[in-house]
Design a protein around this motif. Structure first.
Motif, PDB file in Angstrom:
ATOM      1  N   UNK A   1      21.239  72.783   0.652  1.00 25.11           N
ATOM      2  CA  UNK A   1      20.406  71.589   0.458  1.00 25.11           C
ATOM      3  C   UNK A   1      19.146  71.895  -0.343  1.00 25.11           C
ATOM      4  N   UNK A   2      18.780  73.176  -0.367  1.00 26.35           N
ATOM      5  CA  UNK A   2      17.595  73.541  -1.140  1.00 26.35           C
ATOM      6  C   UNK A   2      17.942  74.000  -2.553  1.00 26.35           C
ATOM      7  N   UNK A   3      19.200  73.850  -2.909  1.00 28.02           N
ATOM      8  CA  UNK A   3      19.609  74.248  -4.262  1.00 28.02           C
ATOM      9  C   UNK A   3      18.890  73.400  -5.288  1.00 28.02           C
ATOM     10  N   UNK A   4      18.526  74.027  -6.409  1.00 28.05           N
ATOM     11  CA  UNK A   4      17.925  73.272  -7.491  1.00 28.05           C
ATOM     12  C   UNK A   4      18.962  72.402  -8.175  1.00 28.05           C
ATOM     13  N   UNK A   5      18.467  71.489  -8.991  1.00 28.41           N
ATOM     14  CA  UNK A   5      19.383  70.547  -9.626  1.00 28.41           C
ATOM     15  C   UNK A   5      20.351  71.252 -10.554  1.00 28.41           C
ATOM     16  N   UNK A   6      19.980  72.433 -11.067  1.00 28.91           N
ATOM     17  CA  UNK A   6      20.861  73.134 -12.004  1.00 28.91           C
ATOM     18  C   UNK A   6      21.510  74.354 -11.368  1.00 28.91           C
ATOM     19  N   UNK A   7      21.296  74.575 -10.085  1.00 34.76           N
ATOM     20  CA  UNK A   7      21.854  75.759  -9.419  1.00 34.76           C
ATOM     21  C   UNK A   7      23.344  75.587  -9.133  1.00 34.76           C
TER      22      UNK A   7
ATOM     23  N   UNK B   1      20.525  72.556 -22.082  1.00 38.05           N
ATOM     24  CA  UNK B   1      19.542  73.497 -21.540  1.00 38.05           C
ATOM     25  C   UNK B   1      19.470  73.522 -20.044  1.00 38.05           C
ATOM     26  N   UNK B   2      19.783  72.413 -19.415  1.00 35.45           N
ATOM     27  CA  UNK B   2      19.645  72.371 -17.954  1.00 35.45           C
ATOM     28  C   UNK B   2      20.600  73.340 -17.298  1.00 35.45           C
ATOM     29  N   UNK B   3      21.841  73.421 -17.810  1.00 40.30           N
ATOM     30  CA  UNK B   3      22.829  74.294 -17.175  1.00 40.30           C
ATOM     31  C   UNK B   3      22.417  75.754 -17.254  1.00 40.30           C
ATOM     32  N   UNK B   4      21.611  76.057 -18.275  1.00 41.39           N
ATOM     33  CA  UNK B   4      21.223  77.467 -18.396  1.00 41.39           C
ATOM     34  C   UNK B   4      20.032  77.802 -17.516  1.00 41.39           C
ATOM     35  N   UNK B   5      19.283  76.794 -17.110  1.00 47.89           N
ATOM     36  CA  UNK B   5      18.091  77.056 -16.312  1.00 47.89           C
ATOM     37  C   UNK B   5      18.429  77.299 -14.843  1.00 47.89           C
TER      38      UNK B   5
ATOM     39  N   UNK C   1      15.121  68.821  -9.178  1.00 46.14           N
ATOM     40  CA  UNK C   1      15.101  68.007 -10.401  1.00 46.14           C
ATOM     41  C   UNK C   1      16.091  66.882 -10.275  1.00 46.14           C
ATOM     42  N   UNK C   2      16.206  66.155 -11.346  1.00 45.66           N
ATOM     43  CA  UNK C   2      17.152  65.041 -11.361  1.00 45.66           C
ATOM     44  C   UNK C   2      18.572  65.609 -11.405  1.00 45.66           C
ATOM     45  N   UNK C   3      19.458  65.023 -10.647  1.00 45.73           N
ATOM     46  CA  UNK C   3      20.847  65.482 -10.684  1.00 45.73           C
ATOM     47  C   UNK C   3      21.355  65.367 -12.103  1.00 45.73           C
ATOM     48  N   UNK C   4      22.017  66.338 -12.552  1.00 46.59           N
ATOM     49  CA  UNK C   4      22.386  66.329 -13.952  1.00 46.59           C
ATOM     50  C   UNK C   4      23.752  65.712 -14.235  1.00 46.59           C
ATOM     51  N   UNK C   5      24.427  65.242 -13.190  1.00 47.53           N
ATOM     52  CA  UNK C   5      25.745  64.671 -13.440  1.00 47.53           C
ATOM     53  C   UNK C   5      25.600  63.280 -14.031  1.00 47.53           C
ATOM     54  N   UNK C   6      25.540  63.240 -15.355  1.00 44.08           N
ATOM     55  CA  UNK C   6      25.378  61.953 -16.031  1.00 44.08           C
ATOM     56  C   UNK C   6      26.593  61.052 -15.814  1.00 44.08           C
TER      57      UNK C   6
END
Lengths: 634, 308
Positions: free
Chosen positions: A126-132, A86-90, A604-609
């Motif tokens: 730098x202002x990009x969201x975590x999923x942008x 879901x994060x990638x779609x947001x 948000x939290x960086x999504x790169x697990x």
């Protein structure tokens, strides 16, 4: 959980193979290091006192194996690039179009317009969201993607360093088409334009460029003021009859809002030629034609500066460049009896050397030495293959043209007039008084296939061009003595045009090309590729199509075109007045879609697990390393 | 291995042999001899020393006069010719035999510098002091048997033969002190002092070897060569310990605790040797190979109550 890296089908064999290798290596008996001791009996005392704990050792080795397998599992899992569902779609999908046209070289703001644009985009990154995700592109005469659509901040900042405005105009519709194509099929899309406005209408052959529904258009305006004086036109040409001399056209325009005193300098082959001062009212332009100039061999450069020694806000349009066609020496052989009007015409061009001989001697002289042209007045003779020739009313069996004796006129044209002149043909250029020429009688020749009448009367051709046995020829179908052509300016022009045409020199020579457009540069016959050295010293190669190197110049200045041993200079200029208009121009909407200001993304939290997985693997490896060296697991 | 490498390695192997008894070493020997001689005069005279000026009838050598010497033994003829005060030395009929037994087993070659080199220096020093004092000195190389013998000799000038002998012996084989001692006592009929220079790494036990010398009326002196680096093999983890003499191997996991235990066992073993020698009144000197050999020679003399 979603996987963006390797698929499960790829990961399972990878884990299986690597895991099996680790297990096999653990099962294999460890080759122990041999330590020599002088007296092993003493060690036996110690070993007897300390009974071995084989089971514990075995368990420790299994623990070590498990740690290795856990490390492997973490690494393999990281390769799958897992992300929370879901994060990638947001996230938003952003295309940032950075204006890289010449006007972005403006210095009206601190660090320049390019610096401000770069800083604005850096802030956006730098202002990009975590999923942008973001794609960077530079738009100028063409569109250049600087990065892929990515969420990698480091990659985007690295790509941003590639941004550099060039000396071209702006192809806005092309840039918009590119951005919309890049966002097609994605959700939450935005196009962000960073530039100084005045992009023009977004319309191309497919019609108006419209922003689809669901895509947001944003604009970041760059620039503050617009004090600028620029060179809006600059060209030069040699005089047809005296190619050592030339004339220069220069046009200046004041794009600012106040009257400016300007100093114009002209340089020929990097040497100062002329300096003039002029005043320009706001919004007005002024042309200057410098006639009858000499001293330049190949290059001309115009520079302007404000008379008060201050700089305007756009240095890029303060210089313009032009080249003059290179001169070649030509050898002409006049075969036949002495002909004063031919000799006189050839004397006008100091780059032409003429020799004379009898008609019978002509073939031998042509074989013995290289001649660029042979002129035959009346009687003809068989010429060696590939010899270019100018025939004046040709007669005899070796004439390239055969008289058409059919009809009542017996092949003669009485008092023909120059009714049709192909003024675009190189041979017919600058013929100002040809149509007034009086001809008593001319012969009507029958044209062969491929022959072309470049001047003719209603009765038949008067000047014919064609090719025979591999050599070009020009034929005048009347006896000069039966006309007043030798008394007219057009006559020497015709002779010199013939020499130039035979040589391949183009009277329509372009003294400069417009940056951002495709240039077609004539090059030496036989070249397939040329190497082009840009004004900034970069080298690139370009294909040769139909005898011309096709290349797109993006910088103003002199380019060197290397074609084998031949080096040719060409000039490129901005020549786009809209780029000199520095005053900020609003950009409120694009074909009905309003443009708004950019907004920051959702933090948000960086999504790169995979980063955390890699960190975990490193941590476990560190623990394993420590326990090994502390002799816990061995 | 290339030819160049071969010569390089050969040169490296020979170089220590040449340097073993260099000029520096010989100067140290002279120093040791002077000290021992000065003190011989005041102690143990007519007890077991064979050299005593004036007590014999056979002229042996000259030496410089020093304060306290008996003027009766001055060589007045030499004094008349050269005005040098030289003392005449005579041999006594009953002289002392000194046997220097050098352990040449493979364990002696362990370490760098090796115990073997150190032992050879000690042997040369002890022999020189004996020769300088007109004792009869013999050198015996032993391992599981008597490998090589330099017959009894006397006179300072023979020291070079001793050097040559020591240079010629090589390490190899295992240690069997008892067998070697029995063979030595069988070969040597004249009783005397037997200085055993060894690391005492005898699988059968060092006690039997020393006892074998004692039982044949020789007076053993044990010079125990010790390399403190042997107490810690350095490596840790899964290793195979290999005995350099017997080739016997044992797989163990070497930990710090185990090395500590070994170090204690090593100390305990040394104490056993000391206790054994003390109880049998056998002079015992532990010679650390990392210390200068001359100090150890002097320590040995002190132990024998020769040097104070």
């Amino acid at each position: 959980m979603e996987f963006f890296g390797l698929s499960l089908a790829q990961l399972l064999p990878l884990f299986g193979a690597a895991g099996a290798s680790i297990v096999v290596l653990y099962i294999l008996k460890l080759r122990r290091r041999q330590v020599p001791v002088p007296f092993a009996r003493l060690w036996q005392r110690v070993l007897v006192e300390r009974p071995t704990s084989a089971l514990f050792q075995h368990l420790k080795r299994i623990l070590s194996l498990l740690l290795q397998l856990i490390i492997l599992a973490l690494l393999v899992f990281a390769l799958a690039d897992p992300r929370f569902k879901g994060i990638s779609r947001q996230g938003r999908n952003l295309v940032v179009l950075m204006d890289g046209s010449a006007s972005m070289q403006g210095t009206d703001v601190p660090t320049g317009r390019a610096g401000v644009a770069r800083e604005s985009v850096r802030r956006m990154i730098r202002e990009m969201g975590s999923a942008d995700r973001m794609l960077l592109a530079q738009m100028d005469g063409e569109i250049t993607a600087l990065s892929p659509l990515t969420d990698d901040v480091a990659a985007l900042e690295s790509a941003l360093r590639e941004y550099a405005p060039r000396d071209t105009g702006l192809d806005f519709s092309r840039a918009m088409r590119f951005s919309l194509d890049a966002l097609r099929g994605l959700e939450r899309t935005e196009v962000i334009i960073v530039g100084d406005g005045g992009y023009g209408e977004a319309r191309d052959s497919a019609g108006l460029v419209r922003i689809p529904e669901g895509t947001t258009l944003r604009h970041v305006a760059i620039g503050r003021t617009g004090r600028n004086v620029g060179i809006s036109a600059f060209s030069a040409r040699r005089y047809p009859l005296d190619k050592t001399r030339y004339e220069v056209l220069v046009e200046l325009q004041n794009f600012g809002t106040r009257r400016e005193e300007i100093e114009l300098s002209l340089y020929a082959d990097d040497a100062p030629l002329e300096v003039t001062r002029m005043a320009l009212e706001p919004g007005r332009s002024q042309q200057r034609v410098l006639r009858d100039q000499s001293g330049a061999n190949q290059t001309l450069e115009a520079r302007i500066r404000l008379a008060d020694q201050s700089r305007d806000d756009l240095p890029a349009d303060d210089r313009a460049y032009a080249t003059l066609p290179a001169r070649h020496r030509s050898r002409v052989l006049i075969a036949g009896p002495a002909n004063l009007y031919v000799q006189a015409a050839l004397l006008l061009d100091e780059y032409i050397e003429s020799e004379e001989c009898t008609l019978a001697e002509a073939p031998a002289r042509l074989r013995a030495g290289h001649f660029d042209l042979v002129i035959l007045d009346g009687p003809t003779v068989a010429l060696p293959e590939g010899t270019p020739a100018l025939y004046l009313h040709p007669e005899g069996a070796d004439s390239p043209l055969v008289a058409d004796t059919t009809g009542p006129s017996q092949g003669l044209m009485a008092r023909p007039t120059f009714d049709r002149i192909e003024s675009r043909h190189p041979l017919m250029r600058f013929m100002s008084d040809l149509e007034d020429t009086n001809v008593g009688v001319a012969t009507r020749y029958r044209l062969a296939e491929g022959d072309r009448a470049v001047a003719s009367s209603a009765q038949g051709p008067l000047v014919v061009v064609g090719e025979r046995r591999g050599g070009r020829f020009v034929a005048v179908t009347f006896d000069l003595r039966a006309s007043d052509l030798p008394l007219r300016v057009s006559w020497p022009v015709l002779v010199i045009n013939t020499v130039d045409w035979i040589h391949g020199e183009d009277p329509a020579y372009l003294s400069s090309f417009k940056t951002g457009e495709s240039w077609r540069i004539p090059v030496a016959v036989g070249s397939r590729r040329v190497e082009i050295e840009s004004p900034d010293g970069r080298r690139s190669s370009a294909p040769v199509i139909e005898g011309r190197a096709v290349f797109r110049g993006m910088r103003a200045g002199f380019y060197r075109v290397h074609s084998g041993d031949d080096v040719q200079l060409v000039a490129g200029n901005i020549a786009d007045m809209s780029e000199s208009q520095l005053a900020p121009r609003p950009f409120a909407q694009l074909n009905g879609t309003p443009a708004t200001s950019p907004v920051a993304g959702r933090v948000g939290v960086r999504r790169e697990l995979w980063l955390y997985l890699l960190g975990g693997a490193i941590a476990i490896a560190l623990i394993e390393w420590l326990t090994y060296h502390r002799r816990v697991t061995v | 291995m290339g030819l160049t490498d071969f010569f390089k390695r050969t040169a490296q192997a020979l170089a220590p042999e040449q340097e073993l008894f260099d000029e520096e070493f010989q100067r140290k020997l002279d120093y040791l001899a002077v000290i021992s001689r000065r003190l011989f005069a005041g102690r143990l005279r007519a007890e077991r020393r064979t050299k005593k000026t004036g007590s014999g009838i056979e002229f042996a050598d000259h030496r410089e006069y020093s304060a306290g010497d008996d003027l009766r033994y001055l060589d007045w003829k030499v004094f008349g010719r050269s005005e040098r005060m030289l003392l005449k030395l005579f041999e006594e009929e009953e002289d002392l035999s000194i046997y220097v037994l050098l352990d040449c087993s493979e364990s002696m070659a362990f370490g760098t510098p090796s115990k073997f080199d150190h032992g050879r220096k000690l042997a040369a020093a002890l022999a020189y002091v004996g020769l300088a004092n007109l004792d009869r000195v013999a050198l015996v190389a032993i391992s599981t048997k008597v490998d090589k013998t330099l017959p009894t000799t006397r006179g300072k000038g023979r020291i070079f033969k001793i050097f040559d002998f020591l240079r010629s012996v090589r390490t190899g084989g295992t240690t069997a002190l008892a067998d070697a001692a029995r063979m030595f006592t069988a070969q040597q009929k004249r009783r005397g002092i037997a200085i055993v220079i060894t690391d005492l790494y005898d699988p059968e036990g060092f006690e039997r070897g020393i006892n074998a010398i004692r039982y044949r009326k020789f007076e053993p002196i044990v010079v125990h060569l010790i390399d403190p680096r042997e107490a810690d093999p350095g490596a840790r983890g899964d290793v195979t310990l290999v005995d350099v003499e017997t080739g016997e191997s044992r797989e163990i996991t070497l930990t710090d605790g185990m090395v500590r235990a070994y170090r204690e066992a090593h100390l305990s073993w040394r104490k056993e040797i000391d206790d054994f020698c003390t109880s049998r009144r056998v002079p015992y000197v532990a010679a650390d190979v990392t210390e200068p050999f001359e100090d150890q020679v002097l320590r040995l003399f002190r132990r024998l109550a020769v040097v104070e």
